[in-house]
Each structure stands twice: as C-alpha cells, then as structure tokens.
Design an enzyme around this catalytic site. Structure first.
Site, PDB file in Angstrom:
ATOM      1  N   ASP A 220     -16.356  16.863  18.836  1.00  0.00           N
ATOM      2  CA  ASP A 220     -15.516  17.319  17.725  1.00  0.00           C
ATOM      3  C   ASP A 220     -15.540  18.841  17.714  1.00  0.00           C
ATOM      4  O   ASP A 220     -16.610  19.439  17.922  1.00  0.00           O
ATOM      5  CB  ASP A 220     -16.036  16.779  16.385  1.00  0.00           C
TER       6      ASP A 220
ATOM      7  N   LYS B  28       0.859  -1.193   0.000  1.00  0.00           N
ATOM      8  CA  LYS B  28       0.000   0.000   0.000  1.00  0.00           C
ATOM      9  C   LYS B  28       0.887   1.231   0.000  1.00  0.00           C
ATOM     10  O   LYS B  28       1.866   1.310   0.744  1.00  0.00           O
ATOM     11  CB  LYS B  28      -0.919  -0.003   1.225  1.00  0.00           C
TER      12      LYS B  28
ATOM     13  N   ARG C  23     -10.160  -1.189   8.010  1.00  0.00           N
ATOM     14  CA  ARG C  23      -9.269  -2.122   8.705  1.00  0.00           C
ATOM     15  C   ARG C  23      -8.656  -1.492   9.943  1.00  0.00           C
ATOM     16  O   ARG C  23      -8.369  -2.177  10.920  1.00  0.00           O
ATOM     17  CB  ARG C  23      -8.220  -2.699   7.773  1.00  0.00           C
TER      18      ARG C  23
ATOM     19  N   ASP D 210      -0.638   9.075  20.438  1.00  0.00           N
ATOM     20  CA  ASP D 210      -0.808   9.644  21.778  1.00  0.00           C
ATOM     21  C   ASP D 210      -1.253  11.102  21.728  1.00  0.00           C
ATOM     22  O   ASP D 210      -1.139  11.824  22.714  1.00  0.00           O
ATOM     23  CB  ASP D 210       0.502   9.532  22.563  1.00  0.00           C
TER      24      ASP D 210
ATOM     25  N   GLN E 225     -12.513   8.104  10.822  1.00  0.00           N
ATOM     26  CA  GLN E 225     -12.199   7.090  11.812  1.00  0.00           C
ATOM     27  C   GLN E 225     -13.186   7.069  12.977  1.00  0.00           C
ATOM     28  O   GLN E 225     -13.422   6.019  13.579  1.00  0.00           O
ATOM     29  CB  GLN E 225     -10.776   7.277  12.335  1.00  0.00           C
TER      30      GLN E 225
END
Length: 326
Positions: free
Chosen positions: A165, A73, A116, A233, A144
């Site tokens: 958000d 990829k 995935r 993180d 995501q």
C-alpha cells in the site's frame, strides 16, 4: 396495527455477529439462484456528483424469492473521502417484506458492502483458484484488503501474505490484522511487484478509477495465479490482462453497461463466464494448474439482499437496534 421498522446503525450491524463463513455461504447461494435465473435484479442506476467521474452514488434493488429477500441499497463511493478522514463507501440499505412490500429494516450498508464484496471474491476463487493456494498478495490494504484477506482465509489454507500500500499506515494495519486476528505470516513490501510475483492469489482493492493507473505489468503473475480485481481493471496494464486464461465477472449485463456506457474495461479480455454460471456448473472453472484466472466482480444488489435478512433476523432475536414507527 402499528407498522414498525428496525433501524440498525453500523455498530448494530457489526454487533449482530454474522461470520464471514456465513456470508460466503449466503453469497454463494445467491449466485446459485442467479445462475438459475431465479433473481430479479435490474441494472443499478447511478449518479456521479463532482468532477472527474470517479465519485458515484448507486441505487441497487434486488429480489431473491428463495431467500425471502427484497430491498434496495443506496450506496456512495467517493475516493477523495480518504483525504478527508471519511470512509470511501457509505450508504443505507432498506429491507422489505416480499409479501406486503412494507419496510422491515433500514440499516447501514458499509459493513455489509465490505463483507459481501469479499465473499464474492472468495466464491470466485473457490471455482477459479488452485485449492492448495497458500500465499496471497494484497495490493491496497484498506477495508477491502482486510475483508478479502479474511474471506480467502476461510476457504484456503493461507500461510503467507504480501501486503502493498502507498500508505505505510494502511499496510501496518493489514499486517496487524493478518498476524493477530488470522494468525498469518505477513510481509509488508514497498514494490508492488513483490505483492504479485510468487503469489497464488492476488487481490487488488484500491479505488475504482475510470483511467487505470496500470501498476501491474505483464510477466509479474506466476502461472496458476488467481486474481480478484475488486477495483475493476484499475491496477492492471492492458498487456498484463492479456495473460488471463479466464476473465470473469459477476453479471454480464452490468459489466457491459460499465464498459459500453460508462467507459470502464477498455481493451480488457472478453468475458468467459458470469459467477452464477460457475457456481451452477454451466461453465467450467479452473481446468488446469497453470491458468491465470481473473474475477472482475462489480458488486451486485443480490449479494446485499442475500446477507441483509440474516442480519435483520439475528438483530431482532438479540434485541439489537432501534424500532421506529412508520
């Protein structure tokens, strides 16, 4: 004999109809193979065009003999694309025939990457979260945020979603998806603490940043919470990370490369286990109801190659895509 490959656009890849449940199953199988040292996957090399160091373009090869999967990829992530009306993640995947090395398919990788990545979060949660988890907090409600919510809903009896958000539009989109597609109760919150405290599962899914914005503070997480740090993180203060009982990742070599060579994961907890070790039972997952467990999965080529053959086979069966001559 004419050698041909199947080109699959993003719309083609989506229209194949591969479900999240199928993707989670394939991803877990891939981690089982990886945990038993039956996957060839060199560390992904990358380049970082532009200033600031947050842009990346990575080459991600992998070979999974048991899944008859080999390929690479070529994927980019540009945080600034969102201000330009462009996707954060873009790229292509080449699937090869393991026996001859010939390319079988070239396909858009954006949908695969989104699905995935969320599937890997769900596999981590299977081993590290409480099985009765019903409330989830999503911090950053983009692609995501959507796919992680979908994946967690496959494995857990979710009922409530707390959505945070900075963009009200993104939060509203996730709320509609949660309510209309998944049938969940969704609350949009303006304070990120409200998307963390009281949740059984927390997913942080913003851009991956070298310098964490460290929004989440110590004391916000309840006992027994599982956290999937899709954005490495970036969302957590160092004090909050010190509360982790188990800090895990998908691949230790890649994690150490990011930590030692690239500058991510500064002052993070020591890695307890790789996901493959959890899936194979070589390391224990959750051991009690009070552990605050974390998964900082980086995204592996193995995951892409576990999914790509399924898409290729279904597309060929359904006559989806465009055949090209090599």
């Amino acid at each position: 004999m004419t050698n041909k490959l199947l080109y699959l656009s993003q719309a083609d890849v989506k229209s194949v109809g591969l479900t999240m449940a199928e993707i989670i199953e394939a991803t877990e199988k891939g981690f089982m193979e990886m945990g038993n040292n039956r996957v060839e996957m060199p560390p992904k090399p990358g380049i970082h065009p532009g200033e600031g160091g947050d842009n990346f373009i990575h080459a991600m090869p992998a070979f999974i003999p048991a899944m008859d999967a080999a390929g690479v990829k070529w994927v980019s992530g540009y945080p600034g694309n969102q201000q330009k009306g462009l996707p954060y993640i873009n790229g292509l995947l080449i699937l090869n025939d393991p026996e001859t090395g010939l390319p079988l398919s070239v396909m858009d990788c954006s949908w695969i990457t989104a699905m995935r990545t969320a599937a890997a979060s769900a596999v981590s949660a299977k081993y590290l979260a409480r099985p009765e988890s019903s409330t989830i907090g999503i911090l950053a409600c983009g692609v995501q945020g959507h796919t992680n919510l979908e994946a967690m809903n496959v494995l857990f009896p979710l009922k409530k979603v707390m959505a945070y958000d900075p963009s009200p539009e993104n939060a509203e989109k996730l709320a509609r998806f949660g309510k209309e597609t998944l049938g969940l109760e969704v609350t949009i919150v303006s304070d990120p603490k409200d998307a963390v405290t009281g949740c059984d599962i927390v997913v942080t899914s913003g851009p991956i940043l070298k310098v964490p914005h460290a929004t989440i503070q110590a004391g916000w997480l309840n006992e027994g919470t599982f956290v999937s740090c899709v954005d490495f993180d970036s969302f957590f203060s160092r004090e909050a990370l010190k509360e982790a009982a188990k800090w895990t990742t998908d691949n230790l070599d890649q994690y150490n490369h990011y930590k030692d060579k690239v500058g991510f994961f500064v002052d993070c907890p020591g890695v307890y286990a790789e996901l493959g070790e959890l899936v194979t039972g070589k390391k224990k997952g959750r051991e009690n109801a009070t552990e605050k467990n974390f998964a900082a999965n980086l995204g592996l080529a193995m995951e892409d190659m576990a999914v790509a053959p399924l898409i290729y086979k279904k597309a060929a069966e359904k006559n989806i895509g465009t055949w090209l001559t090599l």
